[in-house]
Every structure is written in C-alpha cells, then in structure tokens.
Design an enzyme around this catalytic site. Structure first.
Site, PDB file in Angstrom:
ATOM      1  N   HIS A 168      38.647  13.814  64.812  1.00 19.94           N
ATOM      2  CA  HIS A 168      38.257  14.982  64.028  1.00 19.94           C
ATOM      3  C   HIS A 168      38.929  14.918  62.665  1.00 19.94           C
ATOM      4  O   HIS A 168      40.134  14.660  62.567  1.00 19.94           O
ATOM      5  CB  HIS A 168      38.662  16.276  64.738  1.00 19.94           C
ATOM      6  CG  HIS A 168      37.895  16.534  66.002  1.00 19.94           C
ATOM      7  ND1 HIS A 168      36.571  16.914  66.011  1.00 19.94           N
ATOM      8  CD2 HIS A 168      38.268  16.445  67.308  1.00 19.94           C
ATOM      9  CE1 HIS A 168      36.156  17.060  67.265  1.00 19.94           C
ATOM     10  NE2 HIS A 168      37.169  16.771  68.077  1.00 19.94           N
ATOM     11  N   CYS A 171      34.046  13.632  60.609  1.00 23.62           N
ATOM     12  CA  CYS A 171      33.443  14.521  59.624  1.00 23.62           C
ATOM     13  C   CYS A 171      34.043  14.246  58.242  1.00 23.62           C
ATOM     14  O   CYS A 171      35.249  14.006  58.120  1.00 23.62           O
ATOM     15  CB  CYS A 171      33.683  15.981  60.008  1.00 23.62           C
ATOM     16  SG  CYS A 171      32.919  16.460  61.578  1.00 23.62           S
TER      17      CYS A 171
END
Length: 370
Positions: free
Chosen positions: A161, A203
């Site tokens: 992440h 991301c």
C-alpha cells in the site's frame, strides 16, 4: 548457352561464398547483443510490505514474480525474498501451504521449494535499505545478503500500500521516494550494480521513481500519481482478491518468456494498458544508457551463466569414471555413474494443483460442470 551456364556457375559460387559470411555476421551480432549489457550475473530483491489476510494479493504478487525469475534461471542464492506475512500457513487459508494467483486454483505460486529470506516483522524499512546498501551486521548469513557487484543486473520488485511519494511497510512505517533514491545512489557509488530494473505495484506508484537520479536505472510502476492500483481476481471462497491487476498481467506476460526469448523492455512497457488495468502504468528510462528496445527481458528476469573460453580440445563423449566399492566379502563392485534428467518442477507443480482440484471437487459431493 555457354554464357548462361557461366552466369549460373558464377552465381552459385557467389552464393556459396556469401552464406558463410552472412552466418558469421549473424553469429557476431548475436554475440554482440549478448555481451552488450556488460553484466555477468543477475540478482533479484522481491518485497511484499503488507501484513494481514486481506492483503493476500500482495503476497501472491511477490511469489508470482519469484516463481518467474526462478523458472528463467535465477537461483535462490541470488534472490532475496521478503514476505511480511505468511499466507500459505494462515489459519484462514482453506488450502494450507498454497498461494494461488488465479481463482481457477491451477497455478500454486507458493510451490514446493520457496526460500523466504526475510519474513514477518523482519520486513522493515531498515532491513530493506541495509540489504540494498550492504550495511548488514557481520553475523548476517549469506542468504540474507545482496552480494552483487559492478557486473550485476538487479531486479527490484515492491508491492504493498502506498501513496504520493511513499510506500507503507506493515502499516507501521513507510519508505519515501527520496530515501529509495538515495539508497540506489549508494548502491551505484559502492559499485553494487551494473544496471537496475525497479518495478512497483502500488497506488500512485509512479511517484516512487520521480526522485531517482542514479545512472543505469530503469523504473516501471502500476499507476500514475493520483491513481489507485486496483486488485484483481476476487475469490469468494476465501473472501479476498488473489492478485493486483498489474502484476497479474505481468505474470501472464512472463509465462510466455523463455530463457532464449527475444522479448525486450518495450514489450514489457505494453503490459496491462489502461483498458485492462484501469490505472495508467508508467515507466522511466531517461537514466538508462541503453535503448530499451535492445534490452532483453532475460537481462533482468533471467540468469547469465559464466562462460570460460578455452582453445583446448575437450572430449564430451567419454563416460564418467566408475565408482568402485568393496563388498563385505572383499570383492570389488563397480557401479557406473550416469547423469539424470532434470525434474520438470513447473509441470509437477501444475499437475499436482490440477489433481488437488479434482480431488477436492470429488470429496465435496456437489456436481460441478466444467
């Protein structure tokens, strides 16, 4: 008529002379392409930074790349594998000792011979940076070291992440793009790599290579700044997604690559376009000295074998020396040694997965239509 015969004879002689010359040029060009990168060995650092069952896909991402580089020839001794969690042995896993990359449960990327070098709470920003820069305690075993040199091509793969300019490690700390850029510069200054390929699936992944400034470095990311990197392959049986989109299509691409493949980096740049990934994959090549079109995929995902050139004649047909043993009665017994064929590990794993699937379907007692 004599004139035409003479012309035909001359053309035939010219053809006989030109064929060896053309073949010699072909061999020379191939050899030049092989040695153009200047590297003699390959290394891979593969890192999953996420814990907890709902991050199953990040472990599957990393193991998919691990399986591909091993299949293409990089041995475990040249791979540093860092997994922040053990999904194969998680009590929620309905199929222990397996991690699948597809909901058809055919490809077990965990396999039978995984060597995890850093696991659980060992996967930290500090340890990762120490591995890259070689600043490890003297007691650290060889299996946990990146023993590269100035002739090494290194693949670094990260998944987890992230956000704009950072990647989280275990939801407790993070590494910034500047820290990563400085680590690569240390590697260059300490002559720890020849060329480096950086791939990140997270991301806003492109933000992680914005600050890079070291030479001979190429970078790829699954998403641009401001974009999310999306998951893929939801499995209702275990309640999580099995992989991320970018790495899923990366694995699909690598499955078609073999050690002698001529696929190059431009082909890799086309993996998972926006129509498939939804996010926009990015790449950076301005720091890389070679043309990406001339860089083979196997320059980073494969393994270079050391070659010793000799002018001596070597007899390859001679048999091995027999092994002499003495029996209990004192008589000598001669046992001939022969080479055995290499085990088709990939086929065995694939076959076992299909057999396991068939067995589980039979024991459920529920009719299934294929």
């Amino acid at each position: 008529m004599d004139y035409y015969n003479l012309l035909t004879t001359c053309a035939f002689i010219h053809l006989l002379v030109s064929i060896p010359y053309a073949y010699s040029n072909y061999v020379e060009n191939k050899a030049g392409q092989f040695f153009s990168s200047g590297h003699t060995n390959n290394w891979a650092v593969l890192v999953c930074t996420s814990r907890f069952w709902f991050n199953y896909r990040h472990v599957a991402n990393t193991l998919s790349v691990y399986r591909s580089v091993k299949r293409l020839g990089i041995p475990d001794s040249h791979i540093v594998l860092m997994l922040a969690d053990d999904m194969a042995c998680n009590y929620r896993n309905p199929k222990p000792a397996t991690v699948f990359s597809h909901k058809n449960m055919e490809l077990n990327v965990y396999g039978d011979d995984v060597e995890v070098d850093y696991r659980g709470y060992e996967v930290t920003v500090e340890n990762f940076l120490r591995v890259l820069t070689g600043r490890l305690p003297p007691s650290t075993p060889r299996s946990k070291r990146l023993l590269s040199d100035d002739r090494s091509n290194i693949l670094i793969y990260l998944t987890g992440h992230g956000g704009n300019g950072f990647l989280k490690f275990q939801d407790s700390e993070e590494i910034s793009n500047m820290e990563l850029a400085d680590a690569f510069e240390q590697m260059w200054q300490k002559r720890r790599y020849n060329e480096l390929l950086f791939i990140i699936d997270t991301c806003q992944g492109a933000s992680m290579y914005e600050r890079f400034y070291s030479p001979n470095l190429m970078a790829l990311a699954s998403s641009q700044v401001g974009e999310d990197s999306l998951s893929h392959q939801p499995d209702l049986a275990i309640g999580v997604h099995l992989m991320d989109k970018y790495t899923f299509y990366l694995l699909e691409f690598l499955e078609e690559v073999h050690p002698a493949s001529q696929a190059n980096m431009n082909d890799l740049f086309k993996v998972c376009p926006q129509s498939q990934c939804v996010s926009t994959p990015g790449h950076r090549t301005d720091l890389f000295q070679r043309n990406p079109g001339s860089v083979l995929i196997t320059d980073f995902f494969g393994s270079v074998r050391k070659v010793e050139i000799t002018k001596d004649t070597i007899n390859l047909t001679s048999s091995l020396k027999p092994l002499i043993q003495r029996s209990g009665s004192g008589d000598m017994q001669i046992e001939s040694l022969t080479y055995v064929d290499q085990l088709p590990v990939a086929e065995i794993i694939h076959q076992n997965a299909i057999q396991g699937l068939s067995y589980s379907i039979m024991t459920e007692g529920t009719p299934v239509n294929f």
